[in-house]
Design an enzyme around this catalytic site. Structure first.
Site, PDB file in Angstrom:
ATOM      1  N   GLU A 192       8.560   7.233  -1.958  1.00  0.00           N
ATOM      2  CA  GLU A 192       8.014   8.552  -1.625  1.00  0.00           C
ATOM      3  C   GLU A 192       8.984   9.703  -1.913  1.00  0.00           C
ATOM      4  OE1 GLU A 192       6.198   8.529   2.272  1.00  0.00           O
ATOM      5  OE2 GLU A 192       4.517   7.358   1.518  1.00  0.00           O
ATOM      6  N   GLU A 296       1.367   1.762  -0.535  1.00  0.00           N
ATOM      7  CA  GLU A 296       1.130   1.916   0.905  1.00  0.00           C
ATOM      8  C   GLU A 296      -0.255   2.497   1.138  1.00  0.00           C
ATOM      9  OE1 GLU A 296       4.039   4.137   3.109  1.00  0.00           O
ATOM     10  OE2 GLU A 296       5.736   3.187   2.090  1.00  0.00           O
TER      11      GLU A 296
END
Length: 465
Positions: A192, A296
């Protein structure tokens, strides 16, 4: 199948093994293990701040002993066997760089950091589970939040060449160590990322991929998109044997999410909207003809039967969408204290008996970004939000705007950091046996299972083998 044939590589829009057979990675993320997160194991603020406070109370040696036992209990043979029994074939392993390098001695690798990583990679291999090595917290913090162990709201990684140099060096060490391990599916180089400019990440990825392939030309590279793995427009042509990964959390599945189908934050969310967001986030992969892997996703559960039934429907809809586009996935997260986990600590465990009241206070103060809401402190935060709107109408900070910017600084830093002292004080006076019991609360045999979630995943893998 020989070890050599186990190695995966990109072949068009799929991953294949050495026999040419297609392998779609479907599994879990092991959040809260070698990268601890506040909502997963119940502490406040960031891992490094929490560890420092627990070390102050217990002393360095006893704190190290406790955390080592926690890492051991958190994942073992029973966990891997359970995941394999559900038909899953992959575990994504989030890592904090601090296990492998001390900020006081940059570029000096800590061999001790590999003990648990070696152990779990080999455990997973024995149960037919591939592992993806995921650098979740980088020196200087690659994003704004707790999950990169960032005690501020500034992702300094992108502004300092020193931090970038250290990450390149660390990844060369990790990649070299596992270069011949057939059950390592690949290297997820940076979780991320949030490069505010969007101008640093592309050239840095080119440098990092090149450095990794100098020592390990064989393993697949997994690259997260910018802005928390949702944007890919700054990338050119993908390198060979590379998977770009998106993260696909549903707005209605957040802790503050509304009904499903229904409105959350003024946005209507239904199955069509889930598919629209997925197509937006996976557009780069589909345009470049590369594999789609959702690194995710997964809703937060509330304990309310009706709301959680809606969350399970979100999950079913997302899995159906991923099947329609032949996407692999890794659900977040495997084990926690009852927020999202497939497996979670029992309310009667020593850990939850010790920290249950503290969890209630943390929730009341809205101190966790992921696991709590502002309901208990809205009377404090709303005037600050209104003040920001009135005084700074042109201020629109990356990545989420003024309101969440205020939440990050007030709830998740100003309120959360003092709570680390309270959390640590709950360790005071405990003997070694009591500390061991706290750690053992996370062992598979001591945990409860979220059975509806397990049934959904098992049925899905059976029906779409």
């Amino acid at each position: 199948m020989t070890d050599d044939a186990r190695f995966l590589r990109v072949s068009g829009t799929s991953l294949t093994d050495g026999t040419g057979a297609k392998v779609r990675l479907r599994g879990v993320g092991l959040g809260g293990w070698m990268n601890m997160e506040n909502f997963i194991t119940g502490y406040p603020s960031t891992e490094s701040l929490m560890r420092a406070e627990v070390g102050r109370v217990l002393g360095e040696d006893r704190a190290h002993r406790f955390f080592d036992r926690l890492l051991t209990a958190f994942f073992g043979e029973d966990d891997a066997a359970y995941l394999a029994s559900l038909g899953l074939n992959c575990v994504r392993l989030p890592l904090n760089y601090r296990h492998f390098e001390d900020d006081r001695a940059p570029f000096t690798i800590l061999e001790s950091g590999f003990r648990h990583l070696d152990r779990v990679i080999d455990i997973c291999a024995r149960h037919g589970l591939y592992t993806v090595l995921d650098l979740h917290a980088a020196p200087g913090a690659q994003n704004h939040h707790w999950h990169s162990d960032n005690p501020t709201h500034l992702p300094s990684f992108w502004q300092h060449a020193h931090f970038q140099d250290r990450l390149v060096h660390l990844w060369q060490v990790i990649a070299d160590r596992y270069a011949e391990h057939p059950w390592v599916a690949g290297h997820n180089l940076l979780n991320e990322p949030a490069d505010v400019s969007g101008e640093v990440i592309g050239p840095f990825y080119e440098r990092l991929v090149s450095a990794v392939r100098e020592v390990d030309p064989r393993h697949t590279i997994f690259l997260d998109g910018n802005t928390y793995s949702t944007r890919f427009d700054m990338f050119g042509d993908p390198p060979d044997n590379t998977v770009y990964t998106c993260h696909d959390y549903a707005l209605a599945g957040f802790v503050h999410g509304g009904p499903y189908p229904g409105y959350t934050e003024g946005e209507w969310v239904d199955r069509d909207r889930l598919e629209e967001k997925f197509l937006e986030r996976s557009d780069y992969m589909r345009r470049t003809g590369t594999p789609i892997w959702v690194g995710e996703f997964g809703p937060v559960y509330t304990g309310d039967p009706d709301r959680d039934a809606q969350r399970y429907q979100i999950l079913r809809d997302q899995l159906a969408i991923y099947d329609a586009y032949d996407a692999g996935w890794s659900i977040w997260t495997y084990k926690d204290i009852g927020v999202q986990g497939l497996v979670h600590t029992s309310v009667d465990s020593p850990y939850m008996r010790r920290f249950g009241d503290f969890q209630a206070k943390k929730a009341r103060l809205g101190a966790d970004h992921w696991g709590s809401t502002d309901e208990g402190v809205r009377h404090l935060i709303e005037p600050i939000r209104a003040f920001m709107d009135e005084e700074f109408p042109g201020f629109d900070p990356y990545p989420s705007g003024r309101r969440k910017f205020a939440d990050d600084l007030v709830r998740h830093i100003l309120f959360a950091q003092p709570l680390t002292v309270e959390y640590a004080e709950l360790f005071r006076g405990l003997d070694d046996g009591e500390l061991d019991a706290l750690a053992a609360s996370f062992a598979f045999a001591a945990c409860d299972h979220r059975e509806p979630l397990a049934e959904i995943l098992a049925r899905h893998t059976r029906e779409h083998a």
